[in-house]
Write an enzyme that holds these catalytic residues in place. Structure first.
Site, PDB file in Angstrom:
ATOM      1  N   TYR A 109       0.820  -1.216   0.000  1.00  0.00           N
ATOM      2  CA  TYR A 109       0.000   0.000   0.000  1.00  0.00           C
ATOM      3  C   TYR A 109       0.853   1.264   0.000  1.00  0.00           C
ATOM      4  CZ  TYR A 109      -4.238  -2.654   0.209  1.00  0.00           C
ATOM      5  OH  TYR A 109      -5.263  -3.497  -0.130  1.00  0.00           O
ATOM      6  N   ASN A 153     -12.203   2.549  -6.993  1.00  0.00           N
ATOM      7  CA  ASN A 153     -10.830   3.036  -6.894  1.00  0.00           C
ATOM      8  C   ASN A 153     -10.570   3.689  -5.538  1.00  0.00           C
ATOM      9  OD1 ASN A 153     -10.640   2.141  -9.469  1.00  0.00           O
ATOM     10  ND2 ASN A 153     -10.739   4.163 -10.439  1.00  0.00           N
ATOM     11  N   HIS A 170     -14.590   1.130  -1.919  1.00  0.00           N
ATOM     12  CA  HIS A 170     -13.493   0.342  -1.345  1.00  0.00           C
ATOM     13  C   HIS A 170     -12.570   1.175  -0.464  1.00  0.00           C
ATOM     14  CE1 HIS A 170     -13.938  -2.925  -4.734  1.00  0.00           C
ATOM     15  NE2 HIS A 170     -14.962  -2.874  -3.904  1.00  0.00           N
ATOM     16  N   CYS A 178      -6.791   3.037  12.886  1.00  0.00           N
ATOM     17  CA  CYS A 178      -6.141   2.181  13.873  1.00  0.00           C
ATOM     18  C   CYS A 178      -6.809   0.818  13.888  1.00  0.00           C
ATOM     19  CB  CYS A 178      -6.229   2.834  15.251  1.00  0.00           C
ATOM     20  SG  CYS A 178      -5.383   1.853  16.511  1.00  0.00           S
ATOM     21  N   THR A 238     -13.742  -1.279 -15.456  1.00  0.00           N
ATOM     22  CA  THR A 238     -13.697  -2.324 -14.421  1.00  0.00           C
ATOM     23  C   THR A 238     -13.906  -3.699 -15.041  1.00  0.00           C
ATOM     24  OG1 THR A 238     -14.708  -3.187 -12.389  1.00  0.00           O
ATOM     25  CG2 THR A 238     -16.161  -1.900 -13.838  1.00  0.00           C
ATOM     26  N   ASN A 263     -14.878   0.225 -22.034  1.00  0.00           N
ATOM     27  CA  ASN A 263     -13.722  -0.598 -21.690  1.00  0.00           C
ATOM     28  C   ASN A 263     -13.094  -1.064 -23.001  1.00  0.00           C
ATOM     29  OD1 ASN A 263     -12.038  -2.824 -20.688  1.00  0.00           O
ATOM     30  ND2 ASN A 263     -13.282  -2.747 -18.838  1.00  0.00           N
ATOM     31  N   GLU A 265     -11.761  -3.811 -23.464  1.00  0.00           N
ATOM     32  CA  GLU A 265     -11.957  -5.261 -23.583  1.00  0.00           C
ATOM     33  C   GLU A 265     -13.345  -5.646 -23.101  1.00  0.00           C
ATOM     34  OE1 GLU A 265      -8.940  -7.204 -21.321  1.00  0.00           O
ATOM     35  OE2 GLU A 265      -7.360  -6.039 -22.298  1.00  0.00           O
TER      36      GLU A 265
END
Ligand code: OAD
Length: 297
Positions: A109, A153, A170, A178, A238, A263, A265
């Site tokens: 991260y 994202n 997310h 904490c 996505t 997209n 794809e």
């Protein structure tokens, strides 16, 4: 601010739990069948159709993923360069991985947080800002509900571009919390491999959602509710294989919304119907905005 994991409770149509899970392509069927590549004329017609739908819709929702930030220079998760030091995202983004080796997870991260300091929003992000402005202005009132951007994202680029109603499903790389007390803080600064809480001294963690964890309840409820009443639903950048976010696509279809995938794809979303615009979001979204402004591309 304490964050209690909560069960999904909004959007009855959605019918999925709020815990983050990955479904393989094998589990969702052949992704490539619904949308063969469009030729130039077909693309033009599809672009016009989508612009037309956006120009009429009173409520629009966009679900975005890593592909939207690809043109800013951030790697996607499942592309050719999608591994980090040989690890798949599903191997480092879990509570058990953090328990086993918190320094490894923090290195992952921290590398991504450091990357954020070098990148800027791209034309795709900026087109979403224009779309929101347009829809809010047209709605006349306070614009509540005219446009909702639900993003998977954690890079903050939608907000950096100027989008206002952003639901970060997310979480955010720019926040830490904490693992023991209620400490939650925004920070862009570089952190050590094992950062500790300034309040109680316990280990900090990124304020992102890991696999098997619940999505933030209120944010998820808002996304589900907006989806249940939208008329046009954009699925942008996505792979649509991480749930519950990908479940919003089915909820939008159930709500009768026009579903549009942007997209390069075909993905798991492609086989679920709707229209596909094949190409980069940083090119297609500005083209759509041009059409909405009445300029021919
Ligand atoms: P993926 O890496 O799974 O998918 C990225 C998608 O973006 C692919 O379908 C690409 O074809 C597409 N793409 C690549 N370049 C693009 C471009 N320029 N314009 C438009 N699309 C482009 O990323 P996500 O679907 O976002 O979760 O992954 C979902 C979740 O899985 C992430 O939020 C993350 C990950 O595990 C967590 O970390 C919790």
């Amino acid at each position: 601010m304490a964050r209690k994991p909560a069960r999904f409770s909004g959007g009855a149509r959605l019918g999925v739990s709020g815990a983050l899970v990955f479904r393989s392509r094998a589990g969702t069927g052949d992704a490539a069948i619904m949308h063969p590549p469009l030729d130039t004329d077909e693309y033009d017609v599809a672009l016009e159709q989508v612009a037309n739908s956006l120009s009429k819709a009173r409520r629009v929702v966009a679900l975005t993923g890593a592909g939207v930030s690809a043109e800013s220079g951030l790697a996607t998760f499942r592309g050719a360069d999608g591994l980090w030091e040989g690890h798949r995202i599903e191997d480092v983004a879990t509570p058990s991985a953090f328990q086993r080796d918190p320094a490894l997870v923090w290195r992952f991260y921290n590398a991504r947080r450091a990357n954020l300091r070098t990148v800027q929003p791209n034309p795709g992000h900026r087109a979403f800002v224009e779309l929101e402005d347009r829809l809010v202005k047209r709605s006349g009132g306070d614009g509540a509900g005219a446009f909702t951007l639900a993003t998977q994202n954690v890079d903050g680029l939608h907000r950096a571009a100027g989008s206002r109603r952003v639901l970060e499903l997310h979480g955010s790389l720019q926040r830490v919390r904490c693992t023991r007390c209620s400490h939650l803080a925004a920070t862009d600064e570089a952190l050590p491999d094992l950062p500790h809480c300034p309040q109680c001294g316990h280990l900090l963690r990124p304020d992102v959602v890991w696999f098997h964890e619940m999505l933030p309840a209120e944010i998820w409820r808002e996304a589900a509710q907006a989806t249940a009443i939208c008329e046009c639903f954009l699925v942008v950048g996505t792979s649509a294989i991480v749930y519950p976010a990908a479940g919003l696509i089915d909820a939008a279809r159930a709500a009768g919304a026009m579903v549009v995938e942007i997209n390069p794809e075909a993905t798991s979303a492609s086989r679920r119907g709707g229209l596909a615009l094949r190409g980069r979001s940083g090119e297609i979204l500005p083209q759509l905005m041009q059409r909405l402004r009445g300029e021919k591309t």
